[in-house]
Design a protein around this motif. Structure first.
Motif, PDB file in Angstrom:
ATOM      1  N   ASN A   1       0.676  -1.256  -0.044  1.00 29.58           N
ATOM      2  CA  ASN A   1      -0.005   0.044   0.132  1.00 29.58           C
ATOM      3  C   ASN A   1       1.100   1.294   0.068  1.00 29.58           C
ATOM      4  O   ASN A   1       0.384   2.008  -0.554  1.00 29.58           O
ATOM      5  CB  ASN A   1      -0.877  -0.118   1.191  1.00 29.58           C
ATOM      6  CG  ASN A   1      -2.168  -1.003   1.054  1.00 29.58           C
ATOM      7  OD1 ASN A   1      -2.295  -1.506  -0.045  1.00 29.58           O
ATOM      8  ND2 ASN A   1      -3.001  -0.941   1.876  1.00 29.58           N
ATOM      9  N   VAL A   2       1.802   1.141   0.662  1.00 33.22           N
ATOM     10  CA  VAL A   2       2.954   2.426   0.602  1.00 33.22           C
ATOM     11  C   VAL A   2       3.354   2.693  -0.844  1.00 33.22           C
ATOM     12  O   VAL A   2       3.364   3.754  -1.111  1.00 33.22           O
ATOM     13  CB  VAL A   2       4.246   2.277   1.496  1.00 33.22           C
ATOM     14  CG1 VAL A   2       5.249   3.326   1.486  1.00 33.22           C
ATOM     15  CG2 VAL A   2       3.723   1.890   3.011  1.00 33.22           C
ATOM     16  N   HIS A   3       3.721   1.639  -1.477  1.00 31.29           N
ATOM     17  CA  HIS A   3       4.214   1.832  -2.861  1.00 31.29           C
ATOM     18  C   HIS A   3       3.048   2.325  -3.680  1.00 31.29           C
ATOM     19  O   HIS A   3       3.282   2.874  -4.556  1.00 31.29           O
ATOM     20  CB  HIS A   3       4.829   0.436  -3.351  1.00 31.29           C
ATOM     21  CG  HIS A   3       5.877   0.101  -2.493  1.00 31.29           C
ATOM     22  ND1 HIS A   3       6.862   0.684  -1.742  1.00 31.29           N
ATOM     23  CD2 HIS A   3       6.056  -1.483  -2.036  1.00 31.29           C
ATOM     24  CE1 HIS A   3       7.537  -0.212  -1.114  1.00 31.29           C
ATOM     25  NE2 HIS A   3       7.195  -1.366  -1.007  1.00 31.29           N
TER      26      HIS A   3
ATOM     27  N   LEU B   1       2.747   5.509  -6.105  1.00 34.71           N
ATOM     28  CA  LEU B   1       2.516   5.473  -7.791  1.00 34.71           C
ATOM     29  C   LEU B   1       1.038   6.448  -7.881  1.00 34.71           C
ATOM     30  O   LEU B   1       1.094   7.231  -9.182  1.00 34.71           O
ATOM     31  CB  LEU B   1       2.109   4.144  -8.012  1.00 34.71           C
ATOM     32  CG  LEU B   1       1.550   3.806  -9.416  1.00 34.71           C
ATOM     33  CD1 LEU B   1       2.542   4.120 -10.468  1.00 34.71           C
ATOM     34  CD2 LEU B   1       0.979   2.384  -9.528  1.00 34.71           C
ATOM     35  N   TYR B   2       0.062   6.234  -7.357  1.00 37.79           N
ATOM     36  CA  TYR B   2      -1.092   6.908  -7.573  1.00 37.79           C
ATOM     37  C   TYR B   2      -1.009   8.546  -7.428  1.00 37.79           C
ATOM     38  O   TYR B   2      -1.575   9.416  -8.200  1.00 37.79           O
ATOM     39  CB  TYR B   2      -2.357   6.453  -6.632  1.00 37.79           C
ATOM     40  CG  TYR B   2      -2.666   5.211  -7.033  1.00 37.79           C
ATOM     41  CD1 TYR B   2      -2.792   4.642  -8.301  1.00 37.79           C
ATOM     42  CD2 TYR B   2      -3.082   4.339  -5.996  1.00 37.79           C
ATOM     43  CE1 TYR B   2      -2.961   3.048  -8.438  1.00 37.79           C
ATOM     44  CE2 TYR B   2      -3.368   3.237  -6.240  1.00 37.79           C
ATOM     45  CZ  TYR B   2      -3.322   2.532  -7.568  1.00 37.79           C
ATOM     46  OH  TYR B   2      -3.856   1.141  -7.523  1.00 37.79           O
TER      47      TYR B   2
ATOM     48  N   ALA C   1      -4.270   5.191   4.345  1.00 43.35           N
ATOM     49  CA  ALA C   1      -4.004   4.005   3.365  1.00 43.35           C
ATOM     50  C   ALA C   1      -2.793   3.308   3.475  1.00 43.35           C
ATOM     51  O   ALA C   1      -2.642   1.856   3.173  1.00 43.35           O
ATOM     52  CB  ALA C   1      -3.760   4.323   1.754  1.00 43.35           C
ATOM     53  N   GLU C   2      -1.756   3.607   4.091  1.00 45.88           N
ATOM     54  CA  GLU C   2      -0.460   2.970   4.447  1.00 45.88           C
ATOM     55  C   GLU C   2      -0.584   2.117   5.695  1.00 45.88           C
ATOM     56  O   GLU C   2       0.119   1.133   5.828  1.00 45.88           O
ATOM     57  CB  GLU C   2       0.471   3.906   4.576  1.00 45.88           C
ATOM     58  CG  GLU C   2       1.225   4.663   3.246  1.00 45.88           C
ATOM     59  CD  GLU C   2       1.999   5.725   3.529  1.00 45.88           C
ATOM     60  OE1 GLU C   2       2.544   5.941   4.630  1.00 45.88           O
ATOM     61  OE2 GLU C   2       2.339   6.530   2.629  1.00 45.88           O
ATOM     62  N   ALA C   3      -1.467   2.664   6.555  1.00 47.41           N
ATOM     63  CA  ALA C   3      -1.649   1.856   7.923  1.00 47.41           C
ATOM     64  C   ALA C   3      -2.908   1.034   8.120  1.00 47.41           C
ATOM     65  O   ALA C   3      -3.112   0.465   9.055  1.00 47.41           O
ATOM     66  CB  ALA C   3      -1.458   2.857   8.925  1.00 47.41           C
ATOM     67  N   SER C   4      -3.784   0.995   7.145  1.00 51.26           N
ATOM     68  CA  SER C   4      -5.103   0.519   7.313  1.00 51.26           C
ATOM     69  C   SER C   4      -5.253  -0.337   5.909  1.00 51.26           C
ATOM     70  O   SER C   4      -4.642  -0.323   4.948  1.00 51.26           O
ATOM     71  CB  SER C   4      -5.964   1.345   7.691  1.00 51.26           C
ATOM     72  OG  SER C   4      -6.571   2.130   6.569  1.00 51.26           O
TER      73      SER C   4
ATOM     74  N   PRO D   1      -5.461   2.335  -1.218  1.00 53.33           N
ATOM     75  CA  PRO D   1      -4.779   3.372  -1.612  1.00 53.33           C
ATOM     76  C   PRO D   1      -5.418   4.508  -2.843  1.00 53.33           C
ATOM     77  O   PRO D   1      -5.112   5.359  -2.625  1.00 53.33           O
ATOM     78  CB  PRO D   1      -3.455   2.755  -2.130  1.00 53.33           C
ATOM     79  CG  PRO D   1      -3.629   1.365  -1.617  1.00 53.33           C
ATOM     80  CD  PRO D   1      -4.980   1.059  -1.608  1.00 53.33           C
ATOM     81  N   LEU D   2      -6.013   3.949  -3.716  1.00 54.62           N
ATOM     82  CA  LEU D   2      -6.611   4.536  -4.810  1.00 54.62           C
ATOM     83  C   LEU D   2      -7.559   5.455  -4.342  1.00 54.62           C
ATOM     84  O   LEU D   2      -7.485   6.620  -4.865  1.00 54.62           O
ATOM     85  CB  LEU D   2      -7.245   3.712  -5.691  1.00 54.62           C
ATOM     86  CG  LEU D   2      -7.795   4.246  -7.182  1.00 54.62           C
ATOM     87  CD1 LEU D   2      -6.722   4.848  -8.135  1.00 54.62           C
ATOM     88  CD2 LEU D   2      -8.553   3.291  -8.115  1.00 54.62           C
ATOM     89  N   ILE D   3      -8.624   5.151  -3.651  1.00 53.92           N
ATOM     90  CA  ILE D   3      -9.528   6.141  -2.877  1.00 53.92           C
ATOM     91  C   ILE D   3      -8.817   7.019  -1.990  1.00 53.92           C
ATOM     92  O   ILE D   3      -9.067   8.299  -2.128  1.00 53.92           O
ATOM     93  CB  ILE D   3     -10.441   5.089  -2.042  1.00 53.92           C
ATOM     94  CG1 ILE D   3     -11.404   4.282  -3.128  1.00 53.92           C
ATOM     95  CG2 ILE D   3     -11.463   6.005  -1.425  1.00 53.92           C
ATOM     96  CD1 ILE D   3     -12.380   3.232  -2.163  1.00 53.92           C
ATOM     97  N   ALA D   4      -7.863   6.526  -1.329  1.00 58.32           N
ATOM     98  CA  ALA D   4      -7.227   7.460  -0.021  1.00 58.32           C
ATOM     99  C   ALA D   4      -6.516   8.704  -1.096  1.00 58.32           C
ATOM    100  O   ALA D   4      -6.326   9.801  -0.705  1.00 58.32           O
ATOM    101  CB  ALA D   4      -6.283   6.857   0.603  1.00 58.32           C
TER     102      ALA D   4
END
Length: 357
Positions: A266-268, A272-273, A326-329, A333-336
């Motif tokens: 998710n971090v990566h 990207l996004y 997004a990174e911690a839950s 990631p796209l929505i965040a």
């Protein structure tokens, strides 16, 4: 393009770049004041320092890009409003949408510049910026990873209880090889070291167990040098690795990490996004800034600047909060990453509708 378009477009671009030239030196001065003691204490050579502040300039400008853009548009558009230039333009029969066109052209140019920098220039600057901080300004413990368990290919899994990136040494290492659900062999070592020159790993208190149908084959050694099929970053993945990659490298890296079942995927993906969401934000922030500052207010430019700075910081706050979520839950990631743009798009449409009235 008509005279009006050139007039506004030149003001748009000139004010944005002047804003960068004003704020980046301030950021450098603040950073120098914070780090000068450690730089002197560790006797850092001049060349790495100059390289660091060149990378810092690019990194800092990219990080605060939305704020710089927003404030610059608020600034010069408020000046147009206070000089009643906008009243004259709209009174001549030009619609608010037509008045907005050069702003959108400017936003397109800034977006393309931001996109190109995010793809190719910022990753290199991010690598230099972070490498300097971790090499000269951070403690070694920051470069340690704990309890790394990772799938490196379809059949092999590695584990290390602790790995220090500064000296390339890990403890309680194991490498397991499976065929389907069946364990075929396992390598363990009390300590593992990476040799940069030979590109080999040295395993201390080495034990290899090959599991047979009836008997196991066991091999032991006080130390053994091996060429193993994984990278050093698999044992201690650099926390800012994704930020230092171009678009192609990042896509390949994410695919590799996804196949390995990385817990940091998710971090990566957030990195990207953001390469796409930040350039798009230029259009949204431009519409909001023009809508807010195109009216002549009783308090003058100060009121418009106060509103603009508040909205800009709210945008950055939303961006940081949802990135962390997004990174911690388990949040997508796209929505965040795109939520701040979606929320501010709705605000932009509302403000644009009121400004047209």
């Amino acid at each position: 393009m008509k005279i009006l378009d050139w007039y506004i477009l030149k003001r748009y671009l000139a004010t944005f770049f002047v804003m960068l030239l004003l704020f980046v030196p301030i950021g450098i001065v603040i950073d120098v004041s914070e780090k000068i003691n450690k730089i002197i204490e560790k006797k850092v050579p001049l060349q790495p320092i100059l390289g660091y502040y060149l990378d810092f300039t690019i990194y800092f400008a990219n990080m605060l890009f939305p704020i710089f853009l927003f404030i610059s548009i608020i600034w010069f558009t408020s000046k147009l409003a206070n000089n009643t230039e906008i009243v004259a333009i709209l009174s001549s029969g030009i619609s608010f949408g037509r008045f907005l066109r050069p702003y959108l052209i400017g936003a397109t140019l800034i977006s393309l510049l931001s996109l190109a920098m995010a793809m190719y220039i910022v990753p290199k600057a991010s690598a230099g910026y972070n490498d300097f901080r971790y090499k000269y300004l951070k403690n070694d413990q920051v470069r340690e990873s704990q309890n790394v368990y990772k799938q490196i290919n379809e059949n092999d899994f590695i584990y290390v209880s602790n790995f220090n990136y500064s000296n390339n040494t890990g403890f309680n290492f194991s490498l397991e090889h499976f065929e389907g659900n069946k364990l075929l062999s396992k390598v363990t070592a009390r300590r593992i070291e990476w040799n940069e020159e030979t590109k080999m790993y040295t395993l201390y208190d080495y034990i290899r167990r090959d599991i047979g149908e009836h008997d196991d084959i066991i091999e032991t050694a006080d130390s053994k040098e091996l060429a193993l099929d994984f990278d050093i970053d698999d044992l201690s993945p650099v926390v800012y690795a994704a930020e230092t990659m171009t678009l192609g490298q990042l896509n390949r890296f994410i695919e590799k990490e996804r196949l390995r079942g990385s817990s940091n995927i998710n971090v990566h993906l957030v990195v990207l996004y953001k390469k796409y969401s930040v350039p798009v934000s230029a259009f949204i922030l431009t519409i909001i800034a023009v809508s807010v500052s195109s009216m002549k207010r009783r308090g003058g430019m100060g009121v418009n600047l106060a509103i603009g700075i508040a909205l800009a910081f709210i945008y950055v706050f939303f961006d940081k909060i949802f990135s962390v979520l997004a990174e911690a839950s388990s949040m997508s990631p796209l929505i965040a990453v795109w939520f701040p743009n979606i929320a501010f798009s709705i605000l932009a449409l509302f403000l644009l509708r009121n400004a047209r009235r």
